[in-house]
Design an enzyme around this catalytic site. Structure first.
Site, PDB file in Angstrom:
ATOM      1  CE  LYS A 196      62.729  21.313 -13.010  1.00  0.00           C
ATOM      2  NZ  LYS A 196      63.179  22.704 -13.201  1.00  0.00           N
ATOM      3  CE1 TYR A 207      83.819  -7.166  -8.177  1.00  0.00           C
ATOM      4  CE2 TYR A 207      81.957  -5.709  -7.718  1.00  0.00           C
ATOM      5  CZ  TYR A 207      82.483  -6.845  -8.320  1.00  0.00           C
ATOM      6  OH  TYR A 207      81.671  -7.650  -9.056  1.00  0.00           O
TER       7      TYR A 207
HETATM    8  C1  LIG Z   1      62.692  23.511 -12.138  1.00  0.00           C
HETATM    9  C2  LIG Z   1      62.200  24.849 -12.302  1.00  0.00           C
HETATM   10  C3  LIG Z   1      61.406  25.441 -11.297  1.00  0.00           C
HETATM   11  C4  LIG Z   1      61.122  24.789  -9.960  1.00  0.00           C
HETATM   12  O1  LIG Z   1      62.230  24.943  -9.094  1.00  0.00           O
HETATM   13  P1  LIG Z   1      62.184  24.474  -7.568  1.00  0.00           P
HETATM   14  O2  LIG Z   1      63.425  24.995  -6.967  1.00  0.00           O
HETATM   15  O3  LIG Z   1      62.178  22.991  -7.597  1.00  0.00           O
HETATM   16  O4  LIG Z   1      60.970  25.014  -6.977  1.00  0.00           O
HETATM   17  C5  LIG Z   1      60.855  26.663 -11.556  1.00  0.00           C
HETATM   18  N1  LIG Z   1      61.086  27.296 -12.746  1.00  0.00           N
HETATM   19  C6  LIG Z   1      61.867  26.752 -13.702  1.00  0.00           C
HETATM   20  C7  LIG Z   1      62.085  27.509 -14.961  1.00  0.00           C
HETATM   21  C8  LIG Z   1      62.447  25.521 -13.537  1.00  0.00           C
HETATM   22  O5  LIG Z   1      63.204  24.981 -14.472  1.00  0.00           O
END
Ligand SMILES: *Cc1c(COP(=O)(O)O)cnc(C)c1O
Length: 850
Positions: free
Chosen positions: A519, A745
């Site tokens: 993702k 700045y």
């Molecule tokens: C993002 C996510 C993961 C992966 O998590 P990590 O800590 O990056 O391994 C697993 N399950 C769900 C539902 C997620 O949203």
């Protein structure tokens, strides 16, 4: 030989201090290759400043230095020449030496095939004369002085390999080299990035013909339209070369393609020579042979004698070089000479040279330097691969386009593999056949930067043959021409990703499936490449946050199952059914809508049920799971493939995690008792996967660990894991500020003493955070350089006071390792007051991935 006073005169240089040695045996530009008594040239390129290498060159024995400023070290006993422009001085020197020696100068120009042509011409002319050739493989203008340094008064010929890096350089190279004759074996579409178009490149080549002397020869490929057009332009003696056609002066015909040699008949004006051959393979190399024969004819080497020489040529490393492979396979290494034209020629060769029962394997790495021709060329090669090969393995992001084109062209998906790392190519070959056999003919082809020779090396039957591969030392070094022109870039180490995926898979064992969480563009790492690498190394399912992300993977041709772990709107269900994407269900009304839409679209929708065991986000509460499930079972167009939950504290609180596991099991037991079998039961993220086997069930969903990062100090990845992302930029400016001078700045920083500072062309718009805390440091020359003042939108000031010799163009690391120092995502997260997840996701998508 190089004389000190020759350089001082021609290059308008000045001695710095007392002169040391007055004669040098060689010229060198790479301090690591400096030898005894060479003259080290401190060249300044946009890839770095050769002045930094002076100490190293001296340590290795260099007797002299040519530079634009005096070195900041003791140079007693050495000859130091100061000039305004090092390259310009060396070019002027080469011009003077060539003029004085009166040697016959031949230039080989065009896109690919130049090194082979240089070598073949050398072999032919050496039968009667002393010949010096360009050994640099072409490196822009500097190759002229580097080659000239090897000339002696006894030499009759010098052959240069003209490889201009940009428009305008050709005329400088020609006026330094002063050619009598030229060979253009091919123009094609190479160099389109540098010259804008093949026609612009051809026009640049045409400059050579304005220069050639009437007594010289212009040897030109008659079958290449752009080259043929140059024939009319020369005042010298034109000799056209061709294959199989009419019209050219020197023609090879009746070509016989064999696995280790190429046979041909030859016609030169009214002479014929039948049944000849050369060990060079592929039509493109035959042009190199013809070019050498034509030159030989012009310089009165009898054709039969020249033909004997070309029958004994040794294929150059990386240029269609046959090598014995594992299991008796024959490898053809074309890892140094590939461009679109030569790749197509090599592929035609593969098809023609293989016996009917032989398996034609084509391993294809990225072709670079194609500018706007890149996509078109890669696609065309993919189409041809579909027709002419039996197994097509691509290596790299551009070559992936060719893989897609082969699939679009109807090639069997089982015969195409799109990979991004050496190990992935090997794994794929292994998976396909359980090893190579003597029925395999393997063409390994790509631009030098694609490093395809590393794949060849791994497939060699005898490791000792390694010396027959291209050294690849040019691509080992950071070649500035290959850097993105953006002000910063992200490097993604897909070999590290492959390594991490394999390590995770080993940790969970064969019974547990690995879902690769890609993702948010694979946490900023690039979802398509990350997904492909994960799937090749042990992951079997992908997980994303939205239907849009899932569809982007499908669009890239990824067919593996994909789970959307969040909300899917009803208007996306049609696509989900068609593209076989799995969605998460947790609400009955929504599930009924999904079911209706799946029915209307004539399919079934795969779903995983999400149980909320303590996260408080989406998911059916554990207590409501049984009735929810009963209703779901009645929805015939939903296929319940899996059930899962998500941990809230797996990185910090083992007891809370155990409680969530207990609650999840309490949901599973009655469901299982009612007779339902879930294909996938999963709960663990990276932290749980790493710390608690009880959480594995029969699948795990890992994100962060894939990318080589640890979820927390108590949930660490093992030490074999490697971070995948680095972020780099270059120095844009260096200057010394006086005491009390403000920076940035708000003038939040003021120098206390004189301070040498540098500017890097990145800021918060690129993801270099400004507030409430910036990351504190970047790396320059492998040392920490503190950030001074506020980070601006696209510029940041750093202190390089303690780092000698920093100059414009030097590489800067914002995230990752440089030398022995590392700035980790954990360190940056600590300063920002957040987690490493956010650090890697914040390097903005507008920063190019490399
Ligand atoms: C993002 C996510 C993961 C992966 O998590 P990590 O800590 O990056 O391994 C697993 N399950 C769900 C539902 C997620 O949203």
């Amino acid at each position: 030989m190089i004389s000190l006073y020759g350089i001082l005169d021609a290059g308008q240089g000045q001695l710095f201090g007392e002169p040391g040695p007055r004669l040098f045996s060689d010229l060198c530009i790479d301090p690591l290759q400096a030898t005894e008594a060479c003259l080290y040239a401190a060249l300044r390129t946009d890839g770095g400043d050769g002045h930094h290498g002076i100490a190293e060159a001296i340590a290795r024995g260099a007797g002299g230095i040519i530079a634009t400023r005096p070195p900041e070290l003791d140079t007693a006993g050495l000859s130091v020449i100061l000039v305004k422009d090092v390259l310009g001085a060396l070019m002027a020197w080469a011009h003077a030496v060539i003029g004085k020696l009166g040697v016959q100068v031949i230039v080989v120009a065009g896109s690919a095939v130049r090194p082979v042509t240089v070598e073949a011409a050398r072999a032919v002319l050496s039968t009667r004369h002393r010949v010096v050739t360009d050994q640099t493989g072409g490196q822009g203008r500097i190759s002229i002085p580097l080659t000239t340094a090897h000339l002696t008064p006894e030499d009759r010929f010098v052959i240069f390999n003209l490889d201009p890096a940009q428009p305008g350089e050709m005329s400088e190279m020609i006026s330094a080299a002063q050619p009598h004759s030229a060979v253009i074996p091919q123009i094609g579409v190479g160099f389109s990035d540098r010259f804008g178009s093949p026609d612009a490149f051809a026009a640049e080549l045409g400059l050579i013909f304005d220069y050639l002397s009437p007594g010289g020869a212009a040897v030109i490929n008659y079958d290449d339209d752009r080259a043929r057009a140059l024939l009319s332009r020369t005042r010298s003696h034109p000799i056209s070369i061709g294959i199989d056609g009419f019209g050219a002066d020197l023609v090879a015909y009746n070509i016989v393609i064999g696995p280790t040699r190429t046979g041909f008949d030859l016609r030169f004006r009214d002479q014929r020579h039948l049944g000849r051959w050369t060990p060079l393979l592929g039509q493109h190399q035959l042009y190199a042979v013809l070019g050498a024969l034509a030159l030989g004819a012009h310089y009165e080497i009898p054709l039969p004698e020249a033909l004997r020489v070309v029958a004994e040529l040794d294929p150059l490393p990386g240029q269609m070089k046959p090598l014995p492979g594992k299991g008796g396979a024959l490898l053809i290494d074309n890892s140094a000479g590939a461009d679109p034209t030569t790749t197509l020629s090599a592929l035609e060769w593969l098809n023609a040279a293989a016996d009917p029962g032989q398996r034609k394997i084509f391993i294809f790495g990225d072709l670079d330097r194609l500018g706007e021709f890149s996509q078109r060329s890669h696609r065309l090669i993919g189409q041809k691969a579909a027709e002419l090969s039996d197994l097509f393995i691509t290596h790299g992001a551009d070559a992936a386009l060719a893989g897609r084109a082969a699939l679009d062209h109807g090639m069997d998906p089982g015969a195409v593999a799109i990979t991004y790392g050496v190990q992935d190519v090997l794994t794929r070959l292994e998976a396909d056949s359980g090893g190579l056999t003597d029925r395999d003919l393997i063409l390994l082809n790509g631009s030098p930067a694609a490093r395809v020779e590393l794949i060849t090396r791994a497939l060699l039957a005898d490791r000792a043959d390694e010396r027959l591969l291209p050294r690849g030392d040019r691509s080992d070094r950071h070649d500035s021409a290959d850097r993105p022109i953006a002000s910063s870039w992200v490097e993604i180490d897909l070999e590290a990703l492959a390594n991490n995926v394999r390590a995770l898979k080993a940790l969970i064992g064969p019974q547990v499936a690995l879902f690769a969480v890609v993702k948010a563009d694979a946490y900023g790492h690039g979802a398509v490449a990350a997904a492909r690498v994960a799937l090749l190394n042990g992951a079997t399912y992908l997980a994303v946050a939205s239907m849009a992300e899932a569809l982007a993977l499908r669009d890239a041709g990824i067919n593996a199952p994909i789970l959307v772990m969040s909300y899917t709107p009803t208007q996306a269900i049609r696509q989900a059914v068609r593209q076989q994407i799995t969605v998460t269900v947790y609400d009955l009304e929504l599930a009924r809508e999904y079911d209706r839409l799946a029915r209307e679209n004539g399919g079934r929708l795969k779903v995983h049920i999400k149980i909320d065991t303590g996260m408080g986000r989406i998911g059916v509460l554990a207590g409501n799971a049984m009735p929810f499930f009963r209703h779901l079972l009645k929805l015939n167009h939903l296929e319940i493939e899996g059930i899962y939950t998500h941990y809230a504290n797996a990185d910090s609180d083992p007891a809370a995690t155990a409680e969530q596991t207990r609650l999840f099991k309490s949901v599973l037991v009655p469901l299982k008792a009612s007779g339902y079998q879930f294909k996938y039961i999963h709960a663990a993220n990276s932290a749980a996967t790493l710390t608690d086997k009880e959480t594995h069930f029969n699948a795990v969903r890992c994100g962060l660990a894939l990318y080589g990062l640890s979820p927390s100090p108590t949930a660490q990845v093992p030490s074999s894991f490697r971070p995948v992302m680095s972020w780099r930029t270059v120095i844009a400016s260096v200057k010394v500020l006086p005491p009390g001078h403000p920076v940035g700045y708000g003038s939040t920083y003021r120098t206390s003493d004189e301070e040498k500072v540098a500017v890097i062309p990145v800021g918060y718009a690129d993801g270099l955070r400004r507030a409430p805390q910036h990351q504190g440091y970047v790396l320059v020359h492998g040392q920490r350089a503190p950030i001074r003042g506020r980070v601006s939108m696209e510029k940041t000031v750093i202190s390089v006071h303690h780092i000698p010799n920093v100059s414009i163009g030097d590489e800067v690391t914002l995230l990752g390792t440089q030398g022995n120092e590392t700035i980790s995502a954990d360190e940056i997260a600590e300063r920002w007051g957040t987690i490493n997840y956010e650090v890697v996701c914040s390097v903005l998508a507008r920063t190019p991935r490399k």
